[in-house]
Design a protein around this motif. Sequence first.
Motif, PDB file in Angstrom:
ATOM      1  N   ARG A  35      31.614 -15.143  32.521  1.00  0.00           N
ATOM      2  CA  ARG A  35      31.048 -13.789  32.521  1.00  0.00           C
ATOM      3  C   ARG A  35      29.528 -13.783  32.685  1.00  0.00           C
ATOM      4  N   VAL A  36      28.915 -14.958  32.597  1.00  0.00           N
ATOM      5  CA  VAL A  36      27.459 -15.051  32.591  1.00  0.00           C
ATOM      6  C   VAL A  36      26.930 -15.595  33.905  1.00  0.00           C
ATOM      7  N   THR A  37      25.914 -14.931  34.440  1.00  0.00           N
ATOM      8  CA  THR A  37      25.203 -15.385  35.632  1.00  0.00           C
ATOM      9  C   THR A  37      23.727 -15.519  35.297  1.00  0.00           C
ATOM     10  N   PHE A  38      23.132 -16.634  35.693  1.00  0.00           N
ATOM     11  CA  PHE A  38      21.704 -16.853  35.456  1.00  0.00           C
ATOM     12  C   PHE A  38      20.941 -16.834  36.779  1.00  0.00           C
ATOM     13  N   GLU A  39      19.708 -16.363  36.708  1.00  0.00           N
ATOM     14  CA  GLU A  39      18.880 -16.287  37.903  1.00  0.00           C
ATOM     15  C   GLU A  39      17.425 -16.542  37.539  1.00  0.00           C
ATOM     16  N   VAL A  40      16.768 -17.395  38.321  1.00  0.00           N
ATOM     17  CA  VAL A  40      15.327 -17.583  38.183  1.00  0.00           C
ATOM     18  C   VAL A  40      14.641 -16.488  38.982  1.00  0.00           C
ATOM     19  N   GLY A  41      13.804 -15.712  38.314  1.00  0.00           N
ATOM     20  CA  GLY A  41      13.132 -14.636  39.029  1.00  0.00           C
ATOM     21  C   GLY A  41      12.268 -13.786  38.124  1.00  0.00           C
ATOM     22  N   ASP A  42      11.506 -12.903  38.747  1.00  0.00           N
ATOM     23  CA  ASP A  42      10.614 -11.974  38.075  1.00  0.00           C
ATOM     24  C   ASP A  42      11.348 -10.646  37.915  1.00  0.00           C
ATOM     25  N   ILE A  43      11.425 -10.135  36.694  1.00  0.00           N
ATOM     26  CA  ILE A  43      12.144  -8.899  36.441  1.00  0.00           C
ATOM     27  C   ILE A  43      11.562  -7.727  37.232  1.00  0.00           C
ATOM     28  N   LEU A  44      10.259  -7.782  37.544  1.00  0.00           N
ATOM     29  CA  LEU A  44       9.629  -6.677  38.261  1.00  0.00           C
ATOM     30  C   LEU A  44      10.107  -6.568  39.705  1.00  0.00           C
ATOM     31  N   THR A  45      10.646  -7.643  40.248  1.00  0.00           N
ATOM     32  CA  THR A  45      11.133  -7.610  41.635  1.00  0.00           C
ATOM     33  C   THR A  45      12.641  -7.793  41.722  1.00  0.00           C
ATOM     34  N   TYR A  46      13.312  -7.827  40.590  1.00  0.00           N
ATOM     35  CA  TYR A  46      14.761  -8.033  40.570  1.00  0.00           C
ATOM     36  C   TYR A  46      15.490  -6.842  41.195  1.00  0.00           C
ATOM     37  N   GLN A  47      16.518  -7.125  41.998  1.00  0.00           N
ATOM     38  CA  GLN A  47      17.288  -6.090  42.671  1.00  0.00           C
ATOM     39  C   GLN A  47      18.779  -6.255  42.382  1.00  0.00           C
ATOM     40  N   THR A  48      19.475  -5.138  42.244  1.00  0.00           N
ATOM     41  CA  THR A  48      20.926  -5.161  42.071  1.00  0.00           C
ATOM     42  C   THR A  48      21.515  -3.847  42.562  1.00  0.00           C
ATOM     43  N   LEU A  86       6.864  -2.264  34.376  1.00  0.00           N
ATOM     44  CA  LEU A  86       8.014  -2.900  33.728  1.00  0.00           C
ATOM     45  C   LEU A  86       9.000  -1.852  33.222  1.00  0.00           C
ATOM     46  N   ILE A  87       8.495  -0.858  32.520  1.00  0.00           N
ATOM     47  CA  ILE A  87       9.375   0.171  31.960  1.00  0.00           C
ATOM     48  C   ILE A  87      10.023   0.997  33.071  1.00  0.00           C
ATOM     49  N   LYS A  88       9.284   1.303  34.110  1.00  0.00           N
ATOM     50  CA  LYS A  88       9.868   2.015  35.255  1.00  0.00           C
ATOM     51  C   LYS A  88      11.002   1.201  35.872  1.00  0.00           C
ATOM     52  N   LYS A  89      10.776  -0.092  36.018  1.00  0.00           N
ATOM     53  CA  LYS A  89      11.789  -0.962  36.613  1.00  0.00           C
ATOM     54  C   LYS A  89      13.040  -1.015  35.757  1.00  0.00           C
ATOM     55  N   LEU A  90      12.884  -1.148  34.460  1.00  0.00           N
ATOM     56  CA  LEU A  90      14.040  -1.230  33.569  1.00  0.00           C
ATOM     57  C   LEU A  90      14.814   0.084  33.561  1.00  0.00           C
ATOM     58  N   ASN A  91      14.101   1.183  33.673  1.00  0.00           N
ATOM     59  CA  ASN A  91      14.773   2.480  33.773  1.00  0.00           C
ATOM     60  C   ASN A  91      15.644   2.534  35.018  1.00  0.00           C
ATOM     61  N   GLU A  92      15.130   2.031  36.129  1.00  0.00           N
ATOM     62  CA  GLU A  92      15.894   2.006  37.380  1.00  0.00           C
ATOM     63  C   GLU A  92      17.150   1.153  37.265  1.00  0.00           C
ATOM     64  N   LEU A  93      17.076   0.096  36.451  1.00  0.00           N
ATOM     65  CA  LEU A  93      18.189  -0.850  36.344  1.00  0.00           C
ATOM     66  C   LEU A  93      19.272  -0.402  35.368  1.00  0.00           C
ATOM     67  N   LEU A  94      19.038   0.712  34.670  1.00  0.00           N
ATOM     68  CA  LEU A  94      19.998   1.214  33.691  1.00  0.00           C
ATOM     69  C   LEU A  94      20.766   2.415  34.222  1.00  0.00           C
ATOM     70  N   CYS A 130      23.446  -1.889  29.458  1.00  0.00           N
ATOM     71  CA  CYS A 130      22.517  -2.281  28.403  1.00  0.00           C
ATOM     72  C   CYS A 130      21.570  -3.347  28.928  1.00  0.00           C
ATOM     73  N   ILE A 131      20.281  -3.220  28.588  1.00  0.00           N
ATOM     74  CA  ILE A 131      19.294  -4.243  28.881  1.00  0.00           C
ATOM     75  C   ILE A 131      18.682  -4.694  27.564  1.00  0.00           C
ATOM     76  N   VAL A 132      18.655  -6.003  27.354  1.00  0.00           N
ATOM     77  CA  VAL A 132      18.012  -6.561  26.167  1.00  0.00           C
ATOM     78  C   VAL A 132      16.885  -7.486  26.602  1.00  0.00           C
ATOM     79  N   SER A 133      15.901  -7.648  25.726  1.00  0.00           N
ATOM     80  CA  SER A 133      14.814  -8.564  26.016  1.00  0.00           C
ATOM     81  C   SER A 133      14.215  -9.041  24.702  1.00  0.00           C
ATOM     82  N   SER A 134      14.154 -10.350  24.539  1.00  0.00           N
ATOM     83  CA  SER A 134      13.667 -10.948  23.303  1.00  0.00           C
ATOM     84  C   SER A 134      12.309 -11.609  23.519  1.00  0.00           C
ATOM     85  N   LEU A 135      11.267 -10.993  22.961  1.00  0.00           N
ATOM     86  CA  LEU A 135       9.926 -11.579  22.930  1.00  0.00           C
ATOM     87  C   LEU A 135       9.430 -12.034  24.304  1.00  0.00           C
ATOM     88  N   ALA A 136       9.530 -11.123  25.260  1.00  0.00           N
ATOM     89  CA  ALA A 136       9.063 -11.430  26.612  1.00  0.00           C
ATOM     90  C   ALA A 136       8.032 -10.427  27.128  1.00  0.00           C
TER      91      ALA A 136
END
Length: 247
Positions: free
Chosen positions: A89-102, A124-132, A108-114
Amino acid sequence: MVQNIYDNEAFYSKYTALRNNELSYNEILEMPIMQELLPDINNKSVLDAGCGMGKFIQYLLSKNPKTITGIDISNNMIEYAKQHVDDDRVTFEVGDILTYQTNEPFKCIVSSLAFHYVEDYVELIKKLNELLVEDGILLFSTEHPIQTATKSKNPWIHDQSPYQHYKMDHYFEESARETEWLGESVIRYHRTIGTMINTLIENGFVIEKVVDHGNTELSMEMWDEETRLKVNQKPPFITIRARKGRI
């Protein structure tokens, strides 16, 4: 710009040892709050932004998500996560969240101390809003502004007893802060609590919970007096849970 200190091999080695310590700030203070505030993710899609070593993903899997995507800018972190998380169920990707596309937004989006490593918090907040999806949940922890504010190389004042006062100068000067951590120079970005919360509100989020991390029953039981005293004087982290609404 997102800082990538974790591909510095010397720093990475020291960090993994620290993060794997069961008495770390992460395990005793931060993770219990993140777990407590996690919404129902049963059969839902989750993004872990800045997933690091995959520690939180291991917990998320126990809540029966449909899928989890872990993204981190560090090759070292993603390689560690892949070696320690074995689940289809898990996929990993090396990348910058600001340019991530899907093509499929997340429940749900979680982020721990990043977030304190990201210079442009608004983007960052605009991008996360788009991804939800609408009504999706953003849950994140970050270094507390009381901790990141000072520019002092020696932030503690030892008056009468150790760790009695912690400096909070330059609080309203929102900018980069260079500090030495684990023997390396690390850049964090300081922003006020008002900026953190108002940026969320201004970009379509409804604040559901804000937690300043202090000592708990667990830390009082597990930590020595000196470590507890440090936390009594200043919160190391802040965790915010917000829901995507209509702009």
